[in-house]
Design an enzyme around this catalytic site. Structure first.
Site, PDB file in Angstrom:
ATOM      1  N   GLU A 195      -8.738   3.763   6.984  1.00 45.33           N
ATOM      2  CA  GLU A 195      -8.602   3.926   5.523  1.00 45.33           C
ATOM      3  C   GLU A 195      -9.872   4.346   4.787  1.00 45.33           C
ATOM      4  OE1 GLU A 195      -7.443   1.293   7.249  1.00 45.33           O
ATOM      5  OE2 GLU A 195      -5.302   1.781   7.212  1.00 45.33           O
ATOM      6  N   THR A 252       1.620   8.529   5.819  1.00 38.74           N
ATOM      7  CA  THR A 252       0.683   7.411   5.799  1.00 38.74           C
ATOM      8  C   THR A 252       0.020   7.184   7.161  1.00 38.74           C
ATOM      9  OG1 THR A 252       0.352   5.165   5.000  1.00 38.74           O
ATOM     10  CG2 THR A 252       2.344   5.569   6.296  1.00 38.74           C
ATOM     11  N   ASP A 299       0.753  -1.272   0.000  1.00 43.64           N
ATOM     12  CA  ASP A 299       0.000   0.000   0.000  1.00 43.64           C
ATOM     13  C   ASP A 299       0.778   1.316   0.000  1.00 43.64           C
ATOM     14  OD1 ASP A 299       0.735  -0.604   2.636  1.00 43.64           O
ATOM     15  OD2 ASP A 299      -1.287  -0.664   3.438  1.00 43.64           O
TER      16      ASP A 299
HETATM   17  C1  DMJ Z   1      -1.577   2.828   9.853  1.00 45.77           C
HETATM   18  O1  DMJ Z   1      -0.589   2.602  10.790  1.00 45.77           O
HETATM   19  C2  DMJ Z   1      -0.999   3.372   8.582  1.00 45.77           C
HETATM   20  O2  DMJ Z   1      -2.013   3.963   7.859  1.00 45.77           O
HETATM   21  C3  DMJ Z   1      -0.311   2.344   7.748  1.00 45.77           C
HETATM   22  O3  DMJ Z   1       0.112   2.831   6.501  1.00 45.77           O
HETATM   23  C4  DMJ Z   1      -1.163   1.124   7.525  1.00 45.77           C
HETATM   24  N1  DMJ Z   1      -2.330   1.084   8.308  1.00 45.77           N
HETATM   25  C5  DMJ Z   1      -2.362   1.544   9.642  1.00 45.77           C
HETATM   26  C6  DMJ Z   1      -3.786   1.742  10.120  1.00 45.77           C
HETATM   27  O4  DMJ Z   1      -4.688   0.856   9.602  1.00 45.77           O
END
Ligand code: DMJ
Length: 568
Positions: free
Chosen positions: A460, A546, A326
Site C-alpha cells: 500500500e 485492488t 478500504d
Molecule cells: C491485497 O490483497 C489487496 O490490496 C487488498 O485490497 C488488501 N490488501 C492486500 C495486500 O496488502
C-alpha cells in the site's frame, strides 16, 4: 445520445422482480395447476423408483455412473464453448520504451531481478500451490483459499511478468493455467480474495495478452462464485464452497455480518465479466448491492464495516479506511473511472463517503502528521494501518473530477498521507513499515503492540508513492520507493524467495516464512511502474483493481455493449 444496453439494463434493474412475479401466481387456478403438477411428478418419480428397485445393485451403480459422466461431459462442453466476440477496448500502453535515464533504468532492472527471484523460487519449490514458504522451501496456503491448490501466485503474478517482458515465465504460467487450473474443487474460498486475485488477475492477463484461455477461466470461476449471492438480501456471503455453492460468513465478523470491503469490492471485475460475456448477471449482482447500500441510513454519513446479509442491517458501527472498509471506497471511485466517467452515481457515492471520512476520521497529529483513524462506536481510535496507506493514492486519483473542484485539496491530502506513511517506514530500524501505527500519548507513526510490528511484503505505501509520482513527478516519491525496495531486498530476501518479517524495529528480525502472492501482483508491479515511463499503462486508459491488476477503461459511450452480438 442513443441508450446503450448497458444503460438499459441499469434502468430495468430489479433484484426482487422474481418475488413479485411469484406472488402474482397466487390465484386459485394457478394453485390447482401447481398441485396437479406436483402430484403427477410425484407419481412419475414413484414409478421410476419401483422400476429401479427391480434392477440389481450393480446395474443401478452403472446407471448412476453413466448419468454422472453425461452431466460432466455436458458441463465440460458448456465451459469450453467460445464466448461471443466483443469490441476490444482501446488497449493503449501495454508496451513502452525503456527509461532514458541510466540510473532509473538500473533501478527498474533491479526490481525485475527481484521478480525473477520470487518467481523462480516459487516455481521450484511451490509450483501449483497458492503461495511459497521461502525458508521451508515448500508450498503454502491460508484459509482464504480454503484447502484448494489453485496456484494463486501464478495467477496473481501473470500481468506483472507480462509488463516486465518476462515472456517465457508468462508462458509457463499460461501453460499451467491451461492444463491445471480447475475450479470444480470441494473447497470453501473467500469470494473477495478469489475475485480480486483470480478473476482480476485472469482478466488483466487476458486484456494484456489477448489469450482466450484467461477469459474462459475467469468466466468459469465467476460462475462458481454466483451462489454466494443467494442470501435473503443479495449481499453475498464472505465464503463459498466452489463445489456445493454453499456460502457462509466468517465466524469472527460482528453478528454474522458480511464485510463492507469484501462485498463492496466486486464491481470492477463483475462489470468486465458482463462486458466480455454479454451476460448481465454479474452486472446485476453488483448493482443490486449498490442500490441496497444507497437506501440505507449511514451513522454520521459513514459506512459501517459490517452488514448482515440475512437482515440487511448494519452490524457494529465500526468504520475504517483500512482493513474491512478500504477497497469499498476505492471501487466507488474506480467504477466511475472505469466507466469513462459515465457512472456518476458511483462518483457521487465516493464524494459523499470521502467528505464524511474527512470530517470524522482524518486528523493532524501534534507533530503535524495527517493520519486516518478508525471510528469505533462514536469514538475515534488514533491508529492507522499499513492497509490504510493506499488512501493517499486514492485521494490523488480522485482529485480530478472532485466536488466543488477541490482537486488541489485532494492532491495535497494524498501527499500528506504519503508523507505520514513514509514516516512510519522511516521511524523503524529496518526502514519497512509496521502493520499498524499510533498517534497517541506522545507517540507518532510507530507501532506500540508487539503484534502490530510485522511487515508482510504489503504494497500500500509503495502504491501511494506510485500514484503520487504519476500526478506530481516529485522525485521524492521515486526516492522513497527506492528506499523501500532496498529494505525489502536487504531484510526480506532469502535464498528461497522473499519472506515477511515479524518485527521492523528489531535489527535481527525473525521471518514469517511466507511469500505472499500480492508481493508479485502488487508490490513489485508498483515498484516497476514507479521506475517506468508514464506511457506504460497510462491512468487515462487503465484502472488498477485492488490487487493491482490493470483493467481497461470501458468507453461505453463509444464502443457500447450493444456492439456485442450477445446484447442485441
Ligand atoms: C491485497 O490483497 C489487496 O490490496 C487488498 O485490497 C488488501 N490488501 C492486500 C495486500 O496488502
Amino acid at each position: 445520445m442513443e441508450e446503450t444496453s448497458f444503460q438499459a439494463s441499469q434502468s430495468s434493474f430489479s433484484g426482487l422482480g422474481k418475488v413479485t412475479r411469484v406472488s402474482k401466481l397466487n390465484t386459485r387456478e394457478e394453485e390447482e395447476r401447481l398441485r396437479n403438477k406436483i402430484r403427477a411428478d410425484h407419481e412419475k418419480a414413484l414409478e421410476e423408483a419401483k422400476e429401479k428397485l427391480k434392477k440389481s445393485r450393480d446395474e443401478i451403480r452403472a446407471e448412476i455412473q453413466t448419468e454422472k459422466n453425461k452431466v460432466a461431459q455436458e458441463m465440460k462442453k458448456k465451459e469450453s464453448k467460445p464466448l461471443p466476440p466483443v469490441p476490444v477496448p482501446n488497449l493503449i500502453g501495454i508496451n513502452s520504451e525503456d527509461p532514458t535515464d541510466k540510473d532509473i533504468r538500473e533501478k527498474r532492472d533491479k526490481i525485475k531481478e527481484m521478480m525473477k527471484h520470487a518467481w523462480e523460487n516459487y516455481r521450484q519449490y511451490g509450483w501449483g500451490h497458492n503461495e511459497l514458504k521461502p525458508i521451508a522451501r515448500k508450498g503454502h496456503s491460508t484459509n482464504i483459499f480454503g484447502n484448494s491448490q489453485m496456484g494463486a501466485t501464478i495467477v496473481d503474478a501473470l500481468d506483472t511478468l507480462y509488463i516486465m517482458g518476462l515472456h517465457d515465465e508468462f508462458r509457463e504460467g499460461q501453460d499451467w493455467i491451461d492444463k491445471n487450473l480447475d475450479f470444480s474443487v470441494n473447497s470453501e474460498v473467500s469470494v473477495f480474495e478469489v475475485n480480486i486475485r483470480f478473476i482480476g488477475g485472469l482478466l488483466a492477463a487476458y486484456y494484456l495478452s489477448g489469450q482466450e484461455v484467461f477469459k474462459l477461466k475467469a468466466v468459469q470461476l465467476a460462475g462458481k462464485l454466483l451462489p454466494a449471492f443467494n442470501t435473503p438480501t443479495g449481499i453475498p456471503w464472505a465464503m463459498v464452497n466452489l463445489k456445493s455453492g454453499v456460502g457462509r460468513n466468517w465466524g469472527w465478523a460482528s453478528a454474522g455480518s458480511s464485510i463492507l470491503a469484501e462485498f463492496g469490492t466486486l464491481h470492477m471485475e463483475f462489470v468486465h465479466l458482463s462486458y466480455l460475456t454479454g451476460d448481465p448477471v454479474y452486472y446485476n449482482k453488483v448493482m443490486h448491492i449498490r442500490k441496497l447500500l444507497q437506501k440505507m441510513d449511514r451513522p454520521n454519513g459513514l459506512y459501517p464495516n459490517y452488514l448482515n446479509p440475512r437482515t440487511g442491517r448494519w452490524g457494529q458501527h465500526h468504520t475504517s479506511v483500512g482493513g474491512l472498509g478500504d477497497s469499498f471506497y476505492e471501487y466507488l471511485l474506480k467504477a466511475w473511472l472505469m466507466s469513462d466517467k459515465m457512472d456518476t452515481e458511483a462518483r457521487k457515492m465516493y464524494d459523499d463517503a470521502i467528505e464524511a471520512i474527512e470530517r470524522h476520521l482524518i486528523r493532524k497529529s501534534n507533530g503535524g502528521l495527517t493520519y486516518i483513524g478508525e471510528w469505533k462506536n462514536g469514538h475515534l481510535e488514533r491508529k492507522m494501518g499499513h492497509l490504510t496507506c493506499f488512501a493517499g493514492g486514492m485521494f490523488a486519483l480522485g482529485a480530478d473530477g472532485s466536488r466543488d473542484d477541490k482537486a488541489g485539496h485532494y492532491l495535497q491530502l494524498g501527499a500528506e498521507i504519503a508523507h505520514t506513511c513514509h514516516e512510519s517506514y522511516d521511524r523503524t530500524t529496518l526502514k519497512l513499515g509496521p502493520e499498524a501505527f499510533k498517534f497517541d500519548g506522545g507517540l507518532e507513526a510507530v507501532a506500540v503492540r508487539q503484534n502490530e510490528k510485522y511487515y508482510i511484503l504489503r504494497p500500500e505505501v509503495i502504491e501511494t508513492y506510485w500514484y503520487m509520482w504519476r500526478f506530481t513527478h516529485d522525485p521524492k516519491y521515486r526516492q522513497w520507493g527506492w528506499e523501500a525496495a532496498q529494505a525489502i531486498d536487504k531484510y526480506c530476501r532469502v535464498s528461497g524467495g522473499f519472506s515477511g518479517v515479524k518485527d521492523v524495529y528489531s535489527s535481527s528480525p525473525a521471518y514469517d516464512d511466507v511469500q505472499q502472492s500480492f508481493f508479485l501482483a502488487e508490490t513489485l508491479k508498483y515498484l516497476y511502474l514507479l521506475f517506468s515511463n508514464d506511457d506504460l499503462l497510462p491512468l487515462d486508459n487503465w484502472v488498477f483493481n485492488t490487487e493491482a491488476h490493470p483493467l481497461p477503461v470501458l468507453h461505453l459511450a463509444n464502443t457500447t455493449l450493444s456492439g456485442n452480438p450477445a446484447y442485441r
